[in-house]
Design an enzyme around this catalytic site. Structure first.
Site, PDB file in Angstrom:
ATOM      1  N   SER A 121     -13.389  22.067  67.007  1.00  0.00           N
ATOM      2  CA  SER A 121     -13.622  21.075  66.158  1.00  0.00           C
ATOM      3  C   SER A 121     -15.286  20.841  66.002  1.00  0.00           C
ATOM      4  O   SER A 121     -16.051  20.693  67.444  1.00  0.00           O
ATOM      5  CB  SER A 121     -12.832  20.196  66.151  1.00  0.00           C
ATOM      6  OG  SER A 121     -13.271  18.839  65.272  1.00  0.00           O
TER       7      SER A 121
ATOM      8  N   TYR B 183      -9.133  13.796  71.715  1.00  0.00           N
ATOM      9  CA  TYR B 183      -9.570  15.012  71.237  1.00  0.00           C
ATOM     10  C   TYR B 183     -10.908  15.530  71.428  1.00  0.00           C
ATOM     11  O   TYR B 183     -11.139  16.901  71.535  1.00  0.00           O
ATOM     12  CB  TYR B 183      -8.996  14.640  69.743  1.00  0.00           C
ATOM     13  CG  TYR B 183      -8.937  15.927  68.867  1.00  0.00           C
ATOM     14  CD1 TYR B 183      -7.811  16.811  68.956  1.00  0.00           C
ATOM     15  CD2 TYR B 183     -10.152  16.177  67.934  1.00  0.00           C
ATOM     16  CE1 TYR B 183      -7.935  17.980  67.944  1.00  0.00           C
ATOM     17  CE2 TYR B 183      -9.918  17.367  66.969  1.00  0.00           C
ATOM     18  CZ  TYR B 183      -8.894  18.177  67.138  1.00  0.00           C
ATOM     19  OH  TYR B 183      -8.871  19.446  66.461  1.00  0.00           O
TER      20      TYR B 183
END
Length: 253
Positions: free
Chosen positions: A161, A176
């Site tokens: 990401s 995350y």
């Protein structure tokens, strides 16, 4: 006539024999829904045999049956990437049934929480994010690399990401973000180690995708999956390794 002496190749310099698409075996973790399911679908549409990894085998088998009805060669595999026994069992089954693995997509991911902050994070959640998003990919890659090394061919795609990029300044999703940043570092290290072996390792950011984890409002799942499939199918000639991509374009680490 004098014999021609050819230089002996080291294991890292062996000639790469690229298998035809319809002979390649691929494994996608977290493949029973969302982005992972669409990656399975697109890889199968290329002619590959795709192993759909799912924590719950019944859920995986349900989706595999659906994709087979669409014409894909898809087989469900029980695979919880946080469980070493599952990872080892999957690798043994692939070795037994197919004798090779050509593509690994480390897609399984979790712990995307917009309210998670570095100053107040639940460290249990942080450990969970690292176990799934980083160590899950690490476990699975280590388990299947012997098969890729034996054939001097492989494509490993770590689904990352952009929020894990070192230049990202966001305050949310702390666990995350940190786990994806660590996954990026792992990607670069593994790619460097395997350079010249025929095994290509890259990270791909699919962008904000409208899935259960990403929530509504994101881009179509098929668009996010396309960049992952591109990295999984990179041709041997000129293949880039150790990169970070979105929509086939390099982005900053």
């Amino acid at each position: 006539m004098n014999a021609v002496a050819f230089p002996r190749r080291s294991p890292r310099e062996r000639a790469v024999v690229e298998p035809p698409l319809n002979q390649r075996i691929a494994l996608v973790s977290g493949g029973n829904r969302g982005l992972g399911l669409e990656v399975v679908r697109q890889l199968a549409s290329q002619g590959m045999t795709v192993l759909l990894g799912s924590r719950q085998l019944a859920a995986g088998e349900k989706m595999a049956r659906q994709l087979r009805r669409e014409g894909g060669d898809v087989v469900a595999v029980k695979l919880d990437v946080t469980a070493q026994d599952d990872v080892d069992a999957a690798a043994r089954a692939i070795e037994r049934d197919y004798g090779r693995l050509d593509v690994l997509v480390n897609n399984a991911g979790a712990f995307f929480d917009l309210n998670d902050r570095a100053s107040t994070a639940d460290l249990g959640q942080v450990r969970g994010a690292l176990d799934t998003n980083l160590l899950g990919a690490w476990r699975l890659s280590e388990a299947v690399l012997p098969m890729m090394r034996r054939h001097a061919y492989g494509r490993i795609v770590n689904v990352s990401s952009g929020c894990g990029a070192s230049g990202s300044t966001g305050e949310d999703c702390a666990a995350y973000r940190i786990s994806k940043s660590a996954l990026n570092t792992y990607t670069r290290m593994l790619a460097s180690e395997l350079r010249g072996s025929g095994i290509v390792v890259n990270a791909v950011c699919p962008g904000w995708v409208a899935t259960d984890m990403g929530g509504p409002g994101g881009r179509p799942v098929a668009d996010g999956a396309a960049g992952i499939v591109w990295a999984a199918c990179l041709p041997t000639a000129g293949a880039v390794t150790g990169g970070f991509f979105r929509d086939r374009q390099p982005i900053d680490w």
